[in-house]
Design an enzyme around this catalytic site. Sequence first.
Site, PDB file in Angstrom:
ATOM      1  CG  LEU A  43      -2.104  -0.992   1.004  1.00 43.97           C
ATOM      2  CD1 LEU A  43      -2.960  -1.086   2.255  1.00 43.97           C
ATOM      3  CD2 LEU A  43      -2.968  -0.575  -0.183  1.00 43.97           C
ATOM      4  CB  SER A 284      -9.606 -10.029  11.214  1.00 46.00           C
ATOM      5  OG  SER A 284      -9.910  -8.691  11.489  1.00 46.00           O
ATOM      6  NE  ARG A 330      -4.226  -5.525  16.410  1.00 49.16           N
ATOM      7  CZ  ARG A 330      -4.065  -5.303  15.127  1.00 49.16           C
ATOM      8  NH1 ARG A 330      -2.846  -5.165  14.635  1.00 49.16           N
ATOM      9  NH2 ARG A 330      -5.101  -5.219  14.328  1.00 49.16           N
ATOM     10  CG  HIS A 401      -0.072  -8.836  13.335  1.00 52.72           C
ATOM     11  ND1 HIS A 401      -0.572  -9.580  12.291  1.00 52.72           N
ATOM     12  CD2 HIS A 401      -0.702  -7.641  13.260  1.00 52.72           C
ATOM     13  CE1 HIS A 401      -1.472  -8.864  11.632  1.00 52.72           C
ATOM     14  NE2 HIS A 401      -1.551  -7.674  12.186  1.00 52.72           N
ATOM     15  NE  ARG A 435      -0.131  -2.086  12.854  1.00 54.71           N
ATOM     16  CZ  ARG A 435      -1.216  -2.765  12.490  1.00 54.71           C
ATOM     17  NH1 ARG A 435      -2.377  -2.166  12.354  1.00 54.71           N
ATOM     18  NH2 ARG A 435      -1.149  -4.075  12.259  1.00 54.71           N
ATOM     19  CG  LEU A 441      -4.483  -1.654   6.145  1.00 54.54           C
ATOM     20  CD1 LEU A 441      -5.825  -2.244   5.713  1.00 54.54           C
ATOM     21  CD2 LEU A 441      -3.362  -2.287   5.327  1.00 54.54           C
TER      22      LEU A 441
HETATM   23  C1  LIG Z   1      -2.324 -11.094   8.221  1.00 56.44           C
HETATM   24  C2  LIG Z   1      -2.254  -9.603   8.393  1.00 56.44           C
HETATM   25  C3  LIG Z   1      -3.409  -8.848   8.447  1.00 56.44           C
HETATM   26  C4  LIG Z   1      -3.354  -7.473   8.616  1.00 56.44           C
HETATM   27  N1  LIG Z   1      -4.523  -6.758   8.679  1.00 56.44           N
HETATM   28  C5  LIG Z   1      -4.457  -5.418   8.834  1.00 56.44           C
HETATM   29  C6  LIG Z   1      -5.657  -4.650   8.891  1.00 56.44           C
HETATM   30  O1  LIG Z   1      -6.764  -5.165   8.803  1.00 56.44           O
HETATM   31  N2  LIG Z   1      -5.536  -3.310   9.036  1.00 56.44           N
HETATM   32  C7  LIG Z   1      -4.337  -2.678   9.136  1.00 56.44           C
HETATM   33  O2  LIG Z   1      -4.289  -1.454   9.253  1.00 56.44           O
HETATM   34  N3  LIG Z   1      -3.186  -3.403   9.056  1.00 56.44           N
HETATM   35  C8  LIG Z   1      -3.220  -4.736   8.914  1.00 56.44           C
HETATM   36  N4  LIG Z   1      -2.052  -5.444   8.855  1.00 56.44           N
HETATM   37  C9  LIG Z   1      -0.768  -4.737   8.746  1.00 56.44           C
HETATM   38  C10 LIG Z   1      -0.592  -4.238   7.317  1.00 56.44           C
HETATM   39  O3  LIG Z   1      -1.075  -5.195   6.405  1.00 56.44           O
HETATM   40  C11 LIG Z   1       0.860  -3.934   6.955  1.00 56.44           C
HETATM   41  O4  LIG Z   1       1.478  -3.210   7.968  1.00 56.44           O
HETATM   42  C12 LIG Z   1       0.914  -3.125   5.668  1.00 56.44           C
HETATM   43  O5  LIG Z   1       0.165  -3.748   4.656  1.00 56.44           O
HETATM   44  C13 LIG Z   1       2.347  -2.915   5.211  1.00 56.44           C
HETATM   45  O6  LIG Z   1       2.311  -2.239   3.980  1.00 56.44           O
HETATM   46  P1  LIG Z   1       3.647  -1.747   3.306  1.00 56.44           P
HETATM   47  O7  LIG Z   1       3.260  -1.112   2.024  1.00 56.44           O
HETATM   48  O8  LIG Z   1       4.409  -0.924   4.278  1.00 56.44           O
HETATM   49  O9  LIG Z   1       4.510  -3.061   3.054  1.00 56.44           O
HETATM   50  P2  LIG Z   1       4.158  -4.451   2.277  1.00 56.44           P
HETATM   51  O10 LIG Z   1       2.745  -4.565   1.884  1.00 56.44           O
HETATM   52  O11 LIG Z   1       4.742  -5.529   3.136  1.00 56.44           O
HETATM   53  O12 LIG Z   1       4.980  -4.346   0.947  1.00 56.44           O
HETATM   54  C14 LIG Z   1       6.374  -4.493   0.934  1.00 56.44           C
HETATM   55  C15 LIG Z   1       6.824  -4.396  -0.501  1.00 56.44           C
HETATM   56  O13 LIG Z   1       8.245  -4.315  -0.530  1.00 56.44           O
HETATM   57  C16 LIG Z   1       8.768  -5.237  -1.467  1.00 56.44           C
HETATM   58  N5  LIG Z   1      10.105  -5.581  -0.977  1.00 56.44           N
HETATM   59  C17 LIG Z   1      10.477  -5.984   0.260  1.00 56.44           C
HETATM   60  N6  LIG Z   1      11.811  -6.121   0.318  1.00 56.44           N
HETATM   61  C18 LIG Z   1      12.288  -5.799  -0.896  1.00 56.44           C
HETATM   62  C19 LIG Z   1      13.586  -5.730  -1.467  1.00 56.44           C
HETATM   63  N7  LIG Z   1      14.684  -5.994  -0.753  1.00 56.44           N
HETATM   64  N8  LIG Z   1      13.701  -5.390  -2.774  1.00 56.44           N
HETATM   65  C20 LIG Z   1      12.599  -5.090  -3.526  1.00 56.44           C
HETATM   66  N9  LIG Z   1      11.355  -5.105  -3.027  1.00 56.44           N
HETATM   67  C21 LIG Z   1      11.207  -5.456  -1.728  1.00 56.44           C
HETATM   68  C22 LIG Z   1       7.783  -6.374  -1.497  1.00 56.44           C
HETATM   69  O14 LIG Z   1       7.887  -7.062  -2.720  1.00 56.44           O
HETATM   70  C23 LIG Z   1       6.463  -5.592  -1.374  1.00 56.44           C
HETATM   71  O15 LIG Z   1       6.100  -5.128  -2.654  1.00 56.44           O
HETATM   72  C24 LIG Z   1      -2.103  -6.836   8.717  1.00 56.44           C
HETATM   73  C25 LIG Z   1      -0.939  -7.585   8.681  1.00 56.44           C
HETATM   74  C26 LIG Z   1      -1.006  -8.961   8.559  1.00 56.44           C
HETATM   75  C27 LIG Z   1       0.253  -9.741   8.614  1.00 56.44           C
END
Ligand SMILES: Cc1cc2nc3c(=O)[nH]c(=O)nc-3n(C[C@H](O)[C@H](O)[C@H](O)COP(=O)(O)OP(=O)(O)OC[C@H]3O[C@@H](n4cnc5c(N)ncnc54)[C@H](O)[C@@H]3O)c2cc1C
Length: 637
Positions: A43, A284, A330, A401, A435, A441
Amino acid sequence: MRLDAKIPAGSLAQKWDRHRFELKLVNPANKRKYDIIVVGTGLAGASASASLAELGYNVKTFCIHDSPRRAHSIAAQGGINAAKNYPNDGDSIWRLFYDTVKGGDFRAREANVYRLAQVSNLIIDQCVAQGVPFAREYGGLLANRSFGGAQLSRTFYARGQTGQQLLLGAYSALMRQAATGKVRLFPRREMLDLVLVNGQARGIVARNLVSGEIERHEGHAVVLCTGGYGNVYFLSTNAKACNVTATFRAYKRGAFFGNPCFTQIHPTCIPVHGTYQSKLTLMSESLRNDGRVWVPQTPGDKRQPSQIPEAERDYFLERKYPSFGNLVPRDVASRNAKEQCDQGKGVGETGLAVFLDFADAIRRDGRAAIEKKYGNLFQMYAKITGEDPYETPMMIYPAVHYTMGGLWVDYNLMSTIDGLFVLGEANFSDHGANRLGASALMQGLADGYFVIPYTIGGYLAGTRFAEVKNDHPAFTDSVKQVRERTARLLAVNGRRTVDDFHRQLGLIMWDHCGMARTNEGLAKARTLIQALREEFWRNVRVPGSAQDLNQSLEKAGRVADFMEFAELMVIDALARQESCGGHFNEAFQTEENEARRDDANFCHVAAWEFTGDGKEPGFHKEPLVFENVHLTQRSYK
Ligand SMILES: Cc1cc2nc3c(=O)[nH]c(=O)nc-3n(C[C@H](O)[C@H](O)[C@H](O)COP(=O)(O)OP(=O)(O)OC[C@H]3O[C@@H](n4cnc5c(N)ncnc54)[C@H](O)[C@@H]3O)c2cc1C
């Protein structure tokens, strides 16, 4: 080095507006002269890439997956917070701000959290405009439900698939820009190093995971959106590919790491069921809107839940926290579940589980209503455990988590390296020591859609850039180091698999730097990690070659980084001689076993500086100043 958070002057409510006005602008015709590298397509990364390209910058976007849509964000289930106050139940920007600061146990920066609450409402508008199918009330207004740490409903959701739907929205925006040519996509690339020229982040070195080629990519700024590092524990709810490599290697190039020990343990996960399990599944937090958490009152009671009468059950969260009940944050819910299990009241075969029971909700609202809200989660639970949660309570236990720690960033989301910005879970975040549900998100999308588009402009407009091509010596040097490390991993040719080492590391971290920590345990963990790391480089077996697709090699590189990073987490945990949020040191607790902070000595962000392999990291402090919120002992009673 003095850490300057660059918090704008003025009243809390006006800081962001004022800052946006004061930031320099890049004029539209000049934007196309700048190349921006975005690493990550969750995201945070997808929203940042789309927004920056929409503004006219040239964006190169990287991810390790075959499609940007496979980023771990897709797994998010429960929802996203915003202060719209649609249910008219008392919400406001101030309340969302306050709940978040309190939820994080007063270890976050006021100004950042307030901005997060301010832009939360814009996120919902943006996503609705993209067509994200949020749940709606009968009258058409978007529906809300409750999440932990709040006494009202401010969580927007799309059944149990909120992350997926939000990511589809951000991905559509990203692909629109890919079609216009403003975004160039580089899937199946792993960033292995950050390249600095004259102290500025000017590019990355990445491995093409299909061909094995080591590539160089230059730009005027680098934006890391690479997610969290919960997989250091091996077992977690994170996707298997989540890792610390990008941020850790940036740390080694000079970016400070903030609060690495702040880990979130989520209370509602399917319990561990075997030694060779590789992943844990989240149920969840939204389920705690209707599910009631309980254990048998008598330790060792192994009867079926249906045979335990009401009078012999302990709904321990409702009993201890009458105001918030099952919706305590949590960290509080997790510690209480552990406490019950430690007292011998845990259920299931291992005794490491508590019940999450929907019988009352089904009796009250009917099965169809519960199915409508949580159908996919119930189905997932039934598929994994073979039990039907409509008929018998779920069994749940806390699991790793989310990671609140990450690279330290200032108010502009820039790290201690000029031109290196860090967004989403990868930065040390606005969540303090814990958190609140549905806030990750919100933060990822706030950073990507609404913060970086402004702050990166301020940096680019105010900075002089030397011309840098990818044959610059800094790239050549970095490529050499990456190749040497890869060759070293392949050359060990030992007897243990990467997973075997990772599992052992995870156990050390869970036992000593997990839900409850002690100084003795942390000191022991440090010794154990050092010994394991030494064995890793002597005895790991990485089959295959560097010249083609080699998932063992990918994993080995990530686990090698976890081996070093785990020690930094332990060092940070040892340095923080207090308990706060997810960091619970048993020596610091109230009489009621709640986390006891030490505001006089630890009201700060701990930021760690890499000083060389094998050397103690340098410690820096960003004092946290609370001008609008009174620091209190957190209470959810
Ligand atoms: C099961 C689960 C359910 C959740 N539900 C919720 C919820 O309902 N509400 C909420 O607010 N939060 C929720 N969370 C937390 C939330 O989903 C995450 O914190 C959030 O989606 C992280 O988004 P991000 O864009 O920071 O990273 P990510 O979505 O983890 O994206 C990381 C990106 O980096 C790329 N990447 C990583 N390392 C490298 C590298 N070395 N080189 C190139 N690319 C790389 C990956 O390919 C990916 O594209 C949940 C988490 C989990 C585990």
